[in-house]
Each structure stands twice: as structure tokens, then as C-alpha cells.
Design an enzyme around this catalytic site. Sequence first.
Site, PDB file in Angstrom:
ATOM      1  CG  HIS A 203    -105.750  44.873 -23.898  1.00  0.00           C
ATOM      2  ND1 HIS A 203    -104.573  45.549 -23.764  1.00  0.00           N
ATOM      3  CD2 HIS A 203    -106.280  44.808 -22.656  1.00  0.00           C
ATOM      4  CE1 HIS A 203    -104.391  45.860 -22.495  1.00  0.00           C
ATOM      5  NE2 HIS A 203    -105.412  45.426 -21.795  1.00  0.00           N
TER       6      HIS A 203
HETATM    7  C1  UD1 Z   1    -108.713  42.400 -18.594  1.00  0.00           C
HETATM    8  C2  UD1 Z   1    -108.755  43.565 -17.611  1.00  0.00           C
HETATM    9  C3  UD1 Z   1    -107.838  44.668 -18.095  1.00  0.00           C
HETATM   10  C4  UD1 Z   1    -106.441  44.149 -18.371  1.00  0.00           C
HETATM   11  C5  UD1 Z   1    -106.493  42.934 -19.298  1.00  0.00           C
HETATM   12  C6  UD1 Z   1    -105.124  42.321 -19.436  1.00  0.00           C
HETATM   13  C7  UD1 Z   1    -110.902  43.887 -16.448  1.00  0.00           C
HETATM   14  C8  UD1 Z   1    -112.150  44.669 -16.386  1.00  0.00           C
HETATM   15  N1  UD1 Z   1    -110.097  44.114 -17.507  1.00  0.00           N
HETATM   16  O1  UD1 Z   1    -109.214  42.873 -19.831  1.00  0.00           O
HETATM   17  O2  UD1 Z   1    -107.749  45.670 -17.100  1.00  0.00           O
HETATM   18  O3  UD1 Z   1    -105.696  45.159 -18.982  1.00  0.00           O
HETATM   19  O4  UD1 Z   1    -107.375  41.955 -18.736  1.00  0.00           O
HETATM   20  O5  UD1 Z   1    -105.000  41.572 -20.608  1.00  0.00           O
HETATM   21  O6  UD1 Z   1    -110.650  43.078 -15.589  1.00  0.00           O
HETATM   22  N2  UD1 Z   1    -110.915  36.247 -23.919  1.00  0.00           N
HETATM   23  C9  UD1 Z   1    -110.609  35.043 -24.508  1.00  0.00           C
HETATM   24  N3  UD1 Z   1    -109.718  34.228 -23.856  1.00  0.00           N
HETATM   25  C10 UD1 Z   1    -109.157  34.529 -22.650  1.00  0.00           C
HETATM   26  C11 UD1 Z   1    -109.495  35.760 -22.058  1.00  0.00           C
HETATM   27  C12 UD1 Z   1    -110.373  36.601 -22.719  1.00  0.00           C
HETATM   28  O7  UD1 Z   1    -111.072  34.722 -25.592  1.00  0.00           O
HETATM   29  O8  UD1 Z   1    -108.363  33.720 -22.137  1.00  0.00           O
HETATM   30  C13 UD1 Z   1    -111.828  37.173 -24.656  1.00  0.00           C
HETATM   31  C14 UD1 Z   1    -113.312  36.934 -24.338  1.00  0.00           C
HETATM   32  O9  UD1 Z   1    -114.038  37.214 -25.490  1.00  0.00           O
HETATM   33  C15 UD1 Z   1    -113.585  38.003 -23.290  1.00  0.00           C
HETATM   34  C16 UD1 Z   1    -112.681  39.144 -23.760  1.00  0.00           C
HETATM   35  O10 UD1 Z   1    -111.524  38.512 -24.274  1.00  0.00           O
HETATM   36  O11 UD1 Z   1    -114.932  38.383 -23.230  1.00  0.00           O
HETATM   37  C17 UD1 Z   1    -112.292  40.099 -22.648  1.00  0.00           C
HETATM   38  O12 UD1 Z   1    -111.704  39.401 -21.544  1.00  0.00           O
HETATM   39  P1  UD1 Z   1    -111.763  40.052 -20.055  1.00  0.00           P
HETATM   40  O13 UD1 Z   1    -110.934  39.246 -19.138  1.00  0.00           O
HETATM   41  O14 UD1 Z   1    -113.158  40.308 -19.681  1.00  0.00           O
HETATM   42  O15 UD1 Z   1    -111.121  41.469 -20.273  1.00  0.00           O
HETATM   43  P2  UD1 Z   1    -109.730  41.881 -20.919  1.00  0.00           P
HETATM   44  O16 UD1 Z   1    -110.003  42.715 -22.121  1.00  0.00           O
HETATM   45  O17 UD1 Z   1    -108.870  40.693 -21.087  1.00  0.00           O
HETATM   46  N1  UDP Z   2     -97.807  40.452 -22.915  1.00  0.00           N
HETATM   47  C1  UDP Z   2     -97.448  39.162 -23.256  1.00  0.00           C
HETATM   48  N2  UDP Z   2     -97.866  38.676 -24.471  1.00  0.00           N
HETATM   49  C2  UDP Z   2     -98.632  39.405 -25.326  1.00  0.00           C
HETATM   50  C3  UDP Z   2     -98.989  40.722 -24.959  1.00  0.00           C
HETATM   51  C4  UDP Z   2     -98.569  41.213 -23.739  1.00  0.00           C
HETATM   52  O1  UDP Z   2     -96.749  38.480 -22.522  1.00  0.00           O
HETATM   53  O2  UDP Z   2     -98.987  38.887 -26.402  1.00  0.00           O
HETATM   54  C5  UDP Z   2     -97.355  40.976 -21.614  1.00  0.00           C
HETATM   55  C6  UDP Z   2     -96.639  42.289 -21.671  1.00  0.00           C
HETATM   56  O3  UDP Z   2     -95.269  42.086 -21.943  1.00  0.00           O
HETATM   57  C7  UDP Z   2     -96.887  42.855 -20.291  1.00  0.00           C
HETATM   58  C8  UDP Z   2     -98.271  42.357 -19.965  1.00  0.00           C
HETATM   59  O4  UDP Z   2     -98.504  41.239 -20.825  1.00  0.00           O
HETATM   60  O5  UDP Z   2     -95.979  42.321 -19.349  1.00  0.00           O
HETATM   61  C9  UDP Z   2     -99.282  43.425 -20.220  1.00  0.00           C
HETATM   62  O6  UDP Z   2    -100.558  42.891 -20.199  1.00  0.00           O
HETATM   63  P1  UDP Z   2    -101.801  43.530 -20.945  1.00  0.00           P
HETATM   64  O7  UDP Z   2    -101.346  44.462 -21.990  1.00  0.00           O
HETATM   65  O8  UDP Z   2    -102.664  42.398 -21.340  1.00  0.00           O
HETATM   66  O9  UDP Z   2    -102.559  44.271 -19.759  1.00  0.00           O
HETATM   67  P2  UDP Z   2    -102.358  45.681 -19.011  1.00  0.00           P
HETATM   68  O10 UDP Z   2    -100.943  45.811 -18.598  1.00  0.00           O
HETATM   69  O11 UDP Z   2    -102.807  46.747 -19.955  1.00  0.00           O
HETATM   70  O12 UDP Z   2    -103.301  45.575 -17.860  1.00  0.00           O
END
Ligand code: UD1
Ligand code: UDP
Length: 350
Positions: A203
Site C-alpha cells: 500500500h
Molecule cells: C495512510 C498513511 C500511511 C499508512 C496507511 C495505513 C498518510 C500520508 N499515509 O496511507 O502512512 O501506512 O494510511 O493504511 O497519512 N481509500 C479508500 N477507503 C478508505 C481509505 C482510503 O478507498 O477507507 C483509498 C482512497 O482512494 C485514498 C487512498 O486509498 O485516496 C489512500 O488513502 P490515504 O488515507 O490518503 O493514504 P493511505 O495509502 O491509506
Molecule cells: N492490517 C489489517 N488488515 C489488513 C491489512 C493490515 O488489520 O487487511 C493490520 C496489520 O495487521 C497491522 C496494521 O494493519 O496491524 C498495519 O497497517 P498498514 O499496513 O495499513 O499501515 P502501516 O503500518 O504501514 O502504517
Amino acid sequence: MKILTVVGARPQFIKAAAVSNVIRKHHKEILVHTGQHYDENMSKIFFEELNIPKPDYNLGVGSGRHGRQTGTMLIKLEEIYEVEKPDFVLVYGDTNSTLAGALCASKLLIPVAHVEAGLRSFNMEMPEEQNRVLTDHISNLLFVPTESAEKNLKEEGIKKGVYNVGDVMFDAILNFKKLAESKNEIMEKLSIKGKEYILTTIHRAENTNHIDRLKNIVNALNKCGKTIVLPLHPRTKKYMMDYGLEFNENIKVIEPVGYLEMINLEMNSQKIVTDSGGVQKEAFFMKKPCITMREETEWVETVENGWNKIVGTDTEKILDGILNFTPLSKQKNIFGDGNASGKILKVLDM
Ligand code: UD1
Ligand code: UDP
């Protein structure tokens, strides 16, 4: 004491599930959800499964470009801080919700406590690195999970208010592992058996937002000849469609799962291949070899200890990791004793 906690993204719900539980026994907590993550399986499922209290406020900020997302959070948080007048604002990790929560408090001269402080990738192109560095420099209490995080802060001149409490995600695993073990329907649902598959997550923006990197990753997974279970983050799903990329049949692509199902999938896997921060740590907790599809990691101790291999996004290097990486050494204790939340509470009480 009144503590206002800001969460917004999936990993923050999991961290809050460990810490809020402890804080609420002794203090009043106001929980604010920014709405950064909003799909049921990215948000609601965690509150339900992990018994996290319903947020007092949900800002409903949603997705968007960094400036708009962070800025909208700031505007809405300021109104809440002014009404609630918390003694402390508590933030987790490195997302835009973290930075907005901390910056808004700092401007209003409300002390900030940062959980998971001091982590560095030394790659300022990552939005997470920008968020971490900025948040650390305006925090009053910095709860670091590892020795290297403490050292990073020292090198940036931050010495006051730093406490090495261990990792709150280790607390979370210890709290929820038993419950997760009893909920193993996911294995049946996917018709897989333990140790037969590799668990993968992708991601990270630096991978999804570059067609070449995402293509290399998809090629490696498609070519590896192994069964792969891949709970797909909505960001990655969107970019796969935009780029016209497809997974082969060896890859079981599923919707994002709840934490309990995720722990189950991790526990039963053969290896873990990821670009997630949290999943790298969980691989270590579960004693699973981890292959990290990034150029660097903040969790350097897992690499030094021989349980995590950084392979970048070159197809051949990912394949080599998947097929050949075997941890060499016994595990050292890197992440503390699983009572980070208790230690955070003690410091807040001082
Ligand atoms: C964010 C964090 C990242 C973290 C991740 C955990 C920032 C800059 N990034 O990244 O550090 O590792 O969360 O998962 O804060 N979207 C949906 N549904 C949702 C959420 C997101 O469809 O409920 C899609 C949208 O298209 C959105 C994209 O995912 O634009 C990215 O979501 P965003 O929260 O901006 O960043 P993450 O990649 O989730
Ligand atoms: N996780 C989850 N379901 C998923 C993928 C990840 O519950 O489908 C959990 C995972 O076990 C961990 C956390 O989400 O505890 C990690 O989040 P993510 O990878 O989104 O973000 P990051 O840690 O890189 O910020």
C-alpha cells in the site's frame, strides 16, 4: 487529566485499542477520528472487533490530496480543542492525521504526546517521514519503541521528554492473539491450510504511485509459483485498475480484513512479503521471515537481527527473497516487554 486522542488510519485504531484501554482506567479520554480511513473494513471493523470506544467526534475528512486532507483536519480539530481544552493531545505514528493532531495542539500551546516517536527512514520524499520529523519536533512527550528511535532523536537534538517504552503493537498482539486464534474461519473461507501460503500486503505510496515499481512487484508475485494471500488496500486496488495491471491465479486477492483475521493469516503463513510498517513488526512477533519491498526500513533492528530482508522493488530481488530468504539467527528482544501502554500511562501520570 483530560487526554484527547487523534486517530484516523487503520494502524492507529489498532494502537489505540491497546493504549486507550489503559488510559481510560485512570483518565478522561476524548477520542477524535479524523475520517482519513472510512470504508467499513478500514475503520468500523476495528472499532467493533477490538472494542474501541466510539469516537466522541468524527471529522469525516475522507480522502484527498495532502494539503486539503491535512488542512481540513486542522480547521476541524482547532474547533474541538478549543471546546474540549485537553491537558494533552495524544497522536500515533506518522500519518496525516498524526501531523494535523500534533500541529493543531502545538499552535494552541497544548502539550503533545507522540506514540511511536523517533522512527526514521531518512527518505524525506515519503509523506510519512515528513509527518514523523515534524511531529517529533513539536512533541513534549516522545514515546519511542526501540533503541534506534531514541538514538535518531538524540541526533536531531531531541533529548527531553523521550521515553523508551517498547512497542504498543506488541501490546496489541499480546492482548488479541488468543481471541484471533479462536476466530480462524478465514482459513476455511479461503480453502487454505497453515504454512501453505505467503501473506502479502502492498500500500505504500512510493510503490503504488509509480507504475514501474508496482508492475515489478506484480510481476514478481505472479511469477513466484507460490500461493499468495493478498488483502488488497483500496489505494493499491485503484492504481492496479488505473495502470491496467492484473494478478495471476496463484494470488488470492481479498478485501482488507479485520485485525483478528489478519493476525490469523500472519500466524498461519509461511512467509510475509510486505511494504507495511506494522506488518514488518508483526512478522517479527510471529517469528515469520519477512521480505520488505522497500528501499529502506524504519524497523532496522528486525533486519540487523536477520528476520527481515529489504529487497526494494526489483522483480528478481523480490523473487530471490520469496524463494530463498531464511532467517539465520535467534530473535533478540527488540520491542520491549509488551507493556508499552502501562509505561505510557506512568509517564503521563508523572
Ligand atoms: C495512510 C498513511 C500511511 C499508512 C496507511 C495505513 C498518510 C500520508 N499515509 O496511507 O502512512 O501506512 O494510511 O493504511 O497519512 N481509500 C479508500 N477507503 C478508505 C481509505 C482510503 O478507498 O477507507 C483509498 C482512497 O482512494 C485514498 C487512498 O486509498 O485516496 C489512500 O488513502 P490515504 O488515507 O490518503 O493514504 P493511505 O495509502 O491509506
Ligand atoms: N492490517 C489489517 N488488515 C489488513 C491489512 C493490515 O488489520 O487487511 C493490520 C496489520 O495487521 C497491522 C496494521 O494493519 O496491524 C498495519 O497497517 P498498514 O499496513 O495499513 O499501515 P502501516 O503500518 O504501514 O502504517
